[in-house]
Motif scaffolding. Structure first.
Motif, PDB file in Angstrom:
ATOM      1  N   ALA A 191       0.813  -1.214   0.000  1.00  0.00           N
ATOM      2  CA  ALA A 191       0.000   0.000   0.000  1.00  0.00           C
ATOM      3  C   ALA A 191       0.849   1.267   0.000  1.00  0.00           C
ATOM      4  CB  ALA A 191      -0.941  -0.012   1.211  1.00  0.00           C
ATOM      5  N   ALA A 192       1.974   1.240   0.733  1.00  0.00           N
ATOM      6  CA  ALA A 192       2.802   2.455   0.820  1.00  0.00           C
ATOM      7  C   ALA A 192       3.419   2.767  -0.544  1.00  0.00           C
ATOM      8  CB  ALA A 192       3.888   2.268   1.879  1.00  0.00           C
ATOM      9  N   THR A 193       3.875   1.733  -1.247  1.00  0.00           N
ATOM     10  CA  THR A 193       4.469   1.952  -2.573  1.00  0.00           C
ATOM     11  C   THR A 193       3.402   2.430  -3.557  1.00  0.00           C
ATOM     12  OG1 THR A 193       5.966   0.138  -2.052  1.00  0.00           O
ATOM     13  CG2 THR A 193       5.906   0.860  -4.343  1.00  0.00           C
ATOM     14  N   PHE A 194       2.219   1.830  -3.461  1.00  0.00           N
ATOM     15  CA  PHE A 194       1.119   2.253  -4.331  1.00  0.00           C
ATOM     16  C   PHE A 194       0.832   3.744  -4.116  1.00  0.00           C
ATOM     17  CE2 PHE A 194      -3.326   3.093  -5.208  1.00  0.00           C
ATOM     18  CZ  PHE A 194      -3.560   2.428  -6.409  1.00  0.00           C
ATOM     19  N   GLU A 195       0.751   4.133  -2.853  1.00  0.00           N
ATOM     20  CA  GLU A 195       0.420   5.530  -2.533  1.00  0.00           C
ATOM     21  C   GLU A 195       1.535   6.471  -3.031  1.00  0.00           C
ATOM     22  OE1 GLU A 195      -2.201   7.012  -1.729  1.00  0.00           O
ATOM     23  OE2 GLU A 195      -1.281   8.962  -1.341  1.00  0.00           O
TER      24      GLU A 195
END
Ligand SMILES: Cc1cc2nc3c(=O)[nH]c(=O)nc-3n(C[C@H](O)[C@H](O)[C@H](O)COP(=O)(O)OP(=O)(O)OC[C@H]3O[C@@H](n4cnc5c(N)ncnc54)[C@H](O)[C@@H]3O)c2cc1C
Length: 295
Positions: A191-195
């Motif tokens: 999720a952090a990389t996506f964001e």
């Protein structure tokens, strides 16, 4: 022949205006939340005095009271409109057709089936006819003055009570209304990389973030970001697909986008078949480079 266009808000009224103007008769618009209504050439504007859309069962009873003699009741295709219009159609025992992309002749509705790989022409018996429409199939609206405006009171409570509401898109535009959508797939990993990569580029372009079902199912992106057959249907001016294979189900939700840019390490990925611009490249290099170029 007369049309009532039902819109969630001003942006939604604007999105449905091209269809309404091409319908072939005068039309009225019922905007379900308060706010300025754009000049779309409606004969009458009815505006409901509520900041947020009430639950669909309460809205359905209210809309039923506004049906008058309209022969067609239409709204832009979205979860809320399919929920609401299906309820009202059920209350008055009338037919409904979803995801209409064209009206080839009066009483005939063209709609995609089998995840967009086939088109069906549908005829229905009964009136009024309830439609959800995909705006990308219709001409852009002209700016035209509206006629009279009336305000309607908020609906009475139904049996459903909303106990909580949360926004998780961090102030980004609504996915179905955004002019730019940046979407990511399974390779984003977490999720952090996506964001950082997808959300970050979306913010730089003033757009919305979207995702594949694989990304949603892996916990990389939240459910409401899913684009596709079982997610949201989008048709922005620019759709950037990063690390997305181009499954039939995903493409069913975005193939009407005006310009599609695909970034994928596999030059044979299906997404390139519908892309206007293709970049055979690792997204972990491409997306930071694009973000830097926009700084
Ligand atoms: C009934 C049903 C309904 C469905 N509804 C939907 C729906 O609404 N929306 C939806 O999206 N899917 C839906 N699906 C799932 C769909 O079939 C696919 O499984 C899904 O779209 C694949 O997601 P993806 O492209 O992220 O993942 P993958 O299929 O795993 O593809 C990842 C892609 O990224 C590329 N890649 C890998 N690493 C990199 C890198 N570093 N840089 C760049 N590219 C890279 C790969 O070459 C590959 O093409 C549905 C499936 C079913 C059965």
């Amino acid at each position: 022949m007369s049309l009532l266009l039902i819109a969630l808000n001003a942006a939604d009224a604007q999105a449905g205006a091209g269809f309404a103007q091409s319908f072939g008769s005068e039309f009225d618009v019922l905007v379900l939340t308060k706010g300025d209504v754009p000049a779309i050439g409606a004969r009458q504007v009815f505006s409901v005095d509520q900041a947020d859309l009430a639950p669909a069962d309460a809205m359905a009873t209210m809309v039923q009271g506004q049906l008058g003699n309209y022969t067609t009741i239409a709204a832009v295709s979205a979860m809320w409109s399919k929920d609401l219009l299906a309820r009202v159609a059920g209350l008055v025992d009338a037919p409904m057709v979803t995801d209409v992309i064209a009206i080839p002749a009066p009483g005939q509705y063209l709609r995609p089936i089998v995840a967009g790989s086939l088109l069906a022409t549908v005829e229905v018996d009964g009136a009024p006819v309830f439609l959800t429409i995909r705006p990308a199939g219709f001409a852009k609206p002209e700016e035209r003055a509206n006629g009279s405006t009336s305000s309607l009171g908020a609906p009475s409570n139904g049996v459903t009570v909303r106990t909580n509401k949360s926004a998780s898109q961090g102030g980004r535009p609504d996915l179905t209304q955004a002019k730019v959508v940046v979407s990511g797939g399974r390779p984003l990993g977490d999720a952090a990389t996506f964001e950082r990569l997808i959300g970050g580029l979306a913010d730089k372009l003033g757009g919305a973030a979207g995702a594949t079902r694989a990304a949603v199912d892996s916990g990389i992106a939240s459910n409401e970001l899913q684009v596709g057959q079982t997610g949201k249907i989008v048709a922005p001016d620019l759709y950037i697909a990063a690390g997305i294979s181009g499954s039939t189900q995903h493409m069913a939700g975005m193939k009407d986008s005006k310009i599609i840019v695909a970034i994928n390490t596999d030059g044979d990925a299906a997404i390139f078949q519908i892309a206007d611009y293709g970049l055979v490249m690792d997204l972990f290099e491409a997306l930071p480079a694009i973000q830097s170029a926009l700084d």
